[in-house]
Design an enzyme around this catalytic site. Sequence first.
Site, PDB file in Angstrom:
ATOM      1  CG  HIS A  38      60.781  15.580  84.401  1.00 31.82           C
ATOM      2  ND1 HIS A  38      60.912  14.922  83.196  1.00 31.82           N
ATOM      3  CD2 HIS A  38      59.570  16.166  84.395  1.00 31.82           C
ATOM      4  CE1 HIS A  38      59.803  15.113  82.489  1.00 31.82           C
ATOM      5  NE2 HIS A  38      58.971  15.865  83.196  1.00 31.82           N
ATOM      6  CB  SER A  40      57.933  18.420  81.546  1.00 33.33           C
ATOM      7  OG  SER A  40      56.845  18.217  80.680  1.00 33.33           O
TER       8      SER A  40
END
Length: 166
Positions: A38, A40
């Site tokens: 992930h 971000s």
Amino acid sequence: SRPFRTTDHEPELIYVYPLSLSLPAGWNWAYAGAGLVHQSNGQSLPLSRSWNRWYLMTGLEKGNDFAVTSRIWKRVKEGALNDDNPDISNYLGRAELTATWNPNRIHTLSATVRSSLGATPRGAVRLEWLRTLGDGIGGGRSNLRLHTQLFSGYGDSLIDYNHKRT
């Protein structure tokens, strides 16, 4: 301190399988693996940038002098209403290849090439030089290093993923 423009983070779940298979010319197939990552920037809309992807990776080594690693990935689909950046794969790519050379115990040189593997060729190139500073305990290699990097392409930071930077 002043506020940060971006604070990219990239937690991963990785499985690495050691191989140690001999290849021609003194190379060794060191490992293969898979992961889920992930990435971000921790911002709220309209500056929010995030994506998730599965990847496969592998690495080859030739003694302590050379290493070649590669990763290829597939983005995890998001619903159209939740996707902050639907075109991110066209800029941050779908694969990367890194070659590393240790000419001696003090210097390390590395080059990474990332590609979108798409109809519109986009990607990035990163060149790095690391120099060990001083000696470690007992005269061994120190973990303190000078790190110099030159980057050109897309995705140097998530906030500007779709702008070419050098």
